[in-house]
Scaffold this motif. Structure first.
Motif, PDB file in Angstrom:
ATOM      1  N   PRO A 115       0.743  -1.304  -0.084  1.00 46.12           N
ATOM      2  CA  PRO A 115      -0.067  -0.153  -0.115  1.00 46.12           C
ATOM      3  C   PRO A 115       0.883   1.279  -0.049  1.00 46.12           C
ATOM      4  O   PRO A 115       0.394   2.219  -0.543  1.00 46.12           O
ATOM      5  N   ASP A 132       3.597   4.367   1.413  1.00 49.23           N
ATOM      6  CA  ASP A 132       3.583   5.448   2.462  1.00 49.23           C
ATOM      7  C   ASP A 132       3.001   6.826   1.611  1.00 49.23           C
ATOM      8  O   ASP A 132       3.592   7.344   0.601  1.00 49.23           O
ATOM      9  N   PRO A 188      10.480   6.629   0.348  1.00 47.17           N
ATOM     10  CA  PRO A 188      11.877   7.136   0.771  1.00 47.17           C
ATOM     11  C   PRO A 188      13.012   7.681  -0.156  1.00 47.17           C
ATOM     12  O   PRO A 188      13.679   8.188  -0.180  1.00 47.17           O
ATOM     13  N   GLU A 189      13.024   6.427  -1.094  1.00 49.54           N
ATOM     14  CA  GLU A 189      14.221   6.508  -2.171  1.00 49.54           C
ATOM     15  C   GLU A 189      13.980   7.993  -2.967  1.00 49.54           C
ATOM     16  O   GLU A 189      14.817   8.604  -3.173  1.00 49.54           O
ATOM     17  N   ARG A 199      14.894  11.002  -0.561  1.00 47.89           N
ATOM     18  CA  ARG A 199      16.401  11.116  -0.496  1.00 47.89           C
ATOM     19  C   ARG A 199      17.094  11.839  -1.752  1.00 47.89           C
ATOM     20  O   ARG A 199      17.540  12.733  -1.640  1.00 47.89           O
ATOM     21  N   SER A 204       0.886  14.947  -6.787  1.00 49.34           N
ATOM     22  CA  SER A 204       0.756  14.553  -7.940  1.00 49.34           C
ATOM     23  C   SER A 204       0.956  15.947  -8.897  1.00 49.34           C
ATOM     24  O   SER A 204       0.630  15.726 -10.143  1.00 49.34           O
ATOM     25  N   ASN A 248      -2.190  19.871  -7.126  1.00 55.45           N
ATOM     26  CA  ASN A 248      -2.651  18.983  -6.124  1.00 55.45           C
ATOM     27  C   ASN A 248      -1.875  19.413  -4.729  1.00 55.45           C
ATOM     28  O   ASN A 248      -2.462  19.624  -3.540  1.00 55.45           O
ATOM     29  N   ARG A 282      -3.697  22.594  -3.339  1.00 57.90           N
ATOM     30  CA  ARG A 282      -4.990  22.282  -2.765  1.00 57.90           C
ATOM     31  C   ARG A 282      -4.838  21.737  -1.467  1.00 57.90           C
ATOM     32  O   ARG A 282      -5.608  22.276  -0.613  1.00 57.90           O
ATOM     33  N   GLU A 341       3.308  16.751   9.233  1.00 55.13           N
ATOM     34  CA  GLU A 341       1.952  16.068   9.671  1.00 55.13           C
ATOM     35  C   GLU A 341       0.724  16.557   9.226  1.00 55.13           C
ATOM     36  O   GLU A 341      -0.453  15.735   9.004  1.00 55.13           O
ATOM     37  N   LEU A 382       0.101  15.762   5.788  1.00 50.61           N
ATOM     38  CA  LEU A 382      -0.180  14.375   5.473  1.00 50.61           C
ATOM     39  C   LEU A 382      -1.508  13.793   6.075  1.00 50.61           C
ATOM     40  O   LEU A 382      -2.442  13.296   5.492  1.00 50.61           O
ATOM     41  N   ARG A 400      -5.075   6.830   2.400  1.00 49.22           N
ATOM     42  CA  ARG A 400      -5.161   5.929   1.385  1.00 49.22           C
ATOM     43  C   ARG A 400      -5.124   6.564  -0.033  1.00 49.22           C
ATOM     44  O   ARG A 400      -4.857   5.772  -0.882  1.00 49.22           O
ATOM     45  N   GLU A 401      -5.122   7.594  -0.149  1.00 48.42           N
ATOM     46  CA  GLU A 401      -4.985   8.433  -1.551  1.00 48.42           C
ATOM     47  C   GLU A 401      -3.444   8.886  -1.692  1.00 48.42           C
ATOM     48  O   GLU A 401      -3.407   9.967  -1.584  1.00 48.42           O
ATOM     49  N   SER A 402      -2.675   7.972  -1.748  1.00 48.52           N
ATOM     50  CA  SER A 402      -1.176   8.579  -2.154  1.00 48.52           C
ATOM     51  C   SER A 402      -0.809   9.015  -3.445  1.00 48.52           C
ATOM     52  O   SER A 402       0.009   9.735  -3.824  1.00 48.52           O
ATOM     53  N   TRP A 403      -1.948   8.831  -4.231  1.00 47.86           N
ATOM     54  CA  TRP A 403      -2.140   9.521  -5.892  1.00 47.86           C
ATOM     55  C   TRP A 403      -0.684   8.986  -6.765  1.00 47.86           C
ATOM     56  O   TRP A 403      -1.189   8.468  -7.463  1.00 47.86           O
TER      57      TRP A 403
END
Lengths: 459, 459
Positions: free
Chosen positions: B132, B134, B139-140, B143, B166, B170, B173, B313, B316, B322-325
């Motif tokens: 699913p 983050d 993280p790659e 960095r 995205s 985005n 917004r 935070e 986020l 759930r909508e990491s887009w």
């Protein structure tokens, strides 16, 4: 590698905790290679098997990753994310075995086939594919999907009926923004989806759910939209009775209502009764929604809405001209992946794999918890282990204490649902069996069965 | 191929219209290969050059695509999209030359290098990358971006400050949802961005813009957030005066305000004065926002926010779990693309290409419209051709009638902006010079210069 181990306590547990601390503290970065068992065992004066066991434990928990030929490494994102380490749930318990529903097996992602589709589709893409793009989605993908959905799910549509989006939640949000009035929903469903409807100002009317799915003959008069999981009720696992499918379509035809069909795992059917999409019965009254999140990977963020003609322009207007969300290059890769047959092959392979896992779940429970009923097993990536009234909460507490991550059936019940006669069981465990690593799966099932059997027996 | 050509009218125009009709009607599907010039010329009894010219016209208009070695084909998506054919603007005029701002050159997308990064990153990805994911982003990638932005733009941050999204819209917004109060904005900007702020309930306070950028010394007391394009004011092209950069930072420090830095084309600077990110001056008070939409392609839908610690935070939470887009696989490919140096190479190559195009724009205008001033040319993918008061509307009408797609400066003016003393010109043409196909660019510039010169001279 320097590790200070406390002098007392079992060596394996002490070592595992020291290793976790090394990652958690950020001292060891993601991707760092851990020493071989032999050398760490020699450094610490431990048996080699103790180190091997501790490594295996951290792999199962997600702190380490092991890949053939490249040894054991610190997992990416675990250290950086700090408190968000994937192996630790919000509640703070340590998770050794992840049986949460909703995730396909990440280790089965068809890397080579996907890479080939990505390469081919990049080479063949027309120049305009690298420009701003069409918020409806790439025409190549919409053509491929129209063919696939007709063939695999009995959906009747043309490419012009499809709007590509970033997953079911994105599609549901778009639909809710267009239809903010009264929705009939199933009494059991994802709280996350209920939250999307709430945020859009929708008034929900939960329909009772029993062993034949949602009671569509009880849709209240004021409902204008009906959200259904007809192929495999989520999470109870029922298949919507044909008469109830017909009742839903009849309701839509008679009232001008709209059915939103969440076909979240329609590909994974294990019995001999494939359930075609409801959309095929009434394409003018049903939105068929699907995604890659169960069939391939949620990491791609690709889903689709198949819309009746009259809704296409309205959904596109709600989506907006600039925020097409889904990567055009992934869309092209998926079009190739479907057209070359790789998607069908992957689904077939995973159907066998998940069916095998389901069989193991059923047989371990039959052996170790023979009095408990397992339901919803004819399809999908999860099952329900039914529990007697009052036993769900203590069983969940015991399971979590033992390092099992999973949810109770009652947490999927809509807060506005009323008690109805002849309803199915209200308590149970929702067990996702697709995602756990192979090495951890057998042990997870044994733990689960023992805890459930013990918890159900206590009164 | 059967084509009925009317008997009268110039052959090339008649043939071109018949070809367009073949595509428009859906008779020829996207990807269909057109006959060779020679054979169609023989079939229709026309000179070969007439067919070649008609094909070239349809390529320039976007109906056909021509690729070396594979002949001429019907473009994808033109027929299927029907009335939305990309070559026809909303207003209904036919577009032969697209000089709209905001698009990089789609023909320069580094297909081979991107495919290599996609392949490598897929092979190296940890198993959890197919899960699913983050919502903050891989993280790659975070960095790689932290390193790149420090090196190329002087941004000061760690991977933990970055949230992948995205695209800029985005990100804007998300920020507007957290800060729905008063925003100071530049008097010139993208109406699309103004619309996002309006939709979030933001009260806008436009700051006058002159040749040194936005007058940050005039931020009204009630503003809590400041939206700026400091490296290259959009669309006037000014570089924010150092004293005004300092004034903006001073305002943020004194009032606790937040600056949102839209660094939309910061990589493309052609003079000897690279302009570092404002964020580097005050990382605790500036959100630095960037994306691939100008530097690589808008088709990838990838952007990023670099946030002060205290905002991570909250952003986020607004983004949702759930909508990491953004596709995790594209994120991994981009991380590799940056780390292996391919992104730097691409940006260098495009900088040379766009500078060359800018030079050609300036020299054609100097030759054919010597009285008109071209501004905003030290950076970016667009320039402004200034026009005397009252001349923008007629020049745009003439340009559009001639098949040029472009916008007037006045359409970028914030509707709430008031007239201020010493402001820059209020009328002009905003000319995007990155995207047109090479074959059409020279002719587009000549048409543009002639129409602008003629229109500016008429009184």
């Amino acid at each position: 590698m320097h590790l200070d181990l406390p002098a007392d306590g079992p060596r394996r547990g002490v070592l595992a905790e020291a290793l976790r601390e090394g990652v958690r503290s950020g001292r060891w970065g993601g991707g760092m290679r851990m020493p071989a068992y032999r050398s760490l065992a020699a450094d610490l004066g431990l048996a080699r098997s103790v180190v091997a066991d501790a490594y295996a434990e951290l792999v199962a928990e997600g702190w380490f990753v092991a890949r053939q030929g490249s040894g054991t490494r610190v997992a990416e994102g675990v250290a950086a994310a700090g408190a968000q380490a994937p192996a630790v749930r919000a509640g703070g318990e340590r998770v050794a075995y992840d049986l949460l529903q909703g995730k396909p097996d990440p280790a089965s992602f068809p890397r080579a086939a996907w890479a080939a589709s990505a390469r081919r589709s990049l080479a063949a893409a027309p120049t305009e594919a690298f420009g701003p793009g069409d918020p409806q989605g790439r025409p190549e993908l919409r053509r491929a999907l129209a063919g696939y959905l007709a063939r695999a799910r009995g959906v009747r549509c043309g490419p012009e009926n499809i709007v590509v989006c970033s997953g079911f939640a994105n599609g549901l949000r778009l639909l809710a923004s267009l239809r903010p009035r009264d929705w009939a929903v199933e009494a059991y469903g994802l709280p996350f989806h209920h939250g999307i409807l709430d945020a859009a100002g929708v008034r929900p009317h939960p329909l009772p759910v029993d062993e034949d799915g949602a009671r569509t003959e009880e849709i209240p008069a004021r409902a204008r939209t009906l959200l259904l999981t007809p192929a495999h009720q989520f999470p109870t696992g029922a298949r919507l009775l044909p008469a109830r499918r017909a009742a839903a379509v009849e309701w839509a035809r008679a009232t001008g209502g709209l059915i939103v069909e969440d076909d979240y795992d329609g590909e994974f059917r294990y019995d001999r009764k494939p359930v075609g999409a409801l959309q095929g019965l009434a394409p003018g009254h049903v939105v068929h929604a699907g995604s890659l999140s169960k069939s391939l990977s949620p990491a791609l963020r690709l889903g689709w809405l198949v819309l009746p003609d009259h809704l296409v322009e309205r959904v596109l207007a709600a989506k907006g001209q600039r925020e097409s969300w889904a990567s055009a290059l992934d869309q092209l890769a998926l079009a190739d992946f479907i057209e070359c047959g790789a998607y069908d092959r992957h689904v077939r392979r995973m159907r066998l794999r998940y069916r095998d896992r389901r069989d193991r779940l059923v047989s371990v429970l039959a052996e170790r918890a023979p009095r408990l009923r397992v339901t919803g097993i004819a399809a999908g990536l999860h099952a329900v282990v039914e529990l007697p009234a009052g036993r769900e909460a203590p069983v969940l507490t015991a399971a979590r204490a033992a390092g099992l991550a999973l949810d109770g059936l009652s947490s999927y019940r809509h807060p506005a649902a009323r008690t109805a006669p002849r309803e199915g069981p209200r308590e149970g465990l929702v067990v996702g069996y697709a995602a756990p690593a192979e090495a951890a799966f057998g042990r997870a099932l044994e733990l689960l069965a023992d805890i459930a059997a013990r918890g159900a027996a206590e009164r």
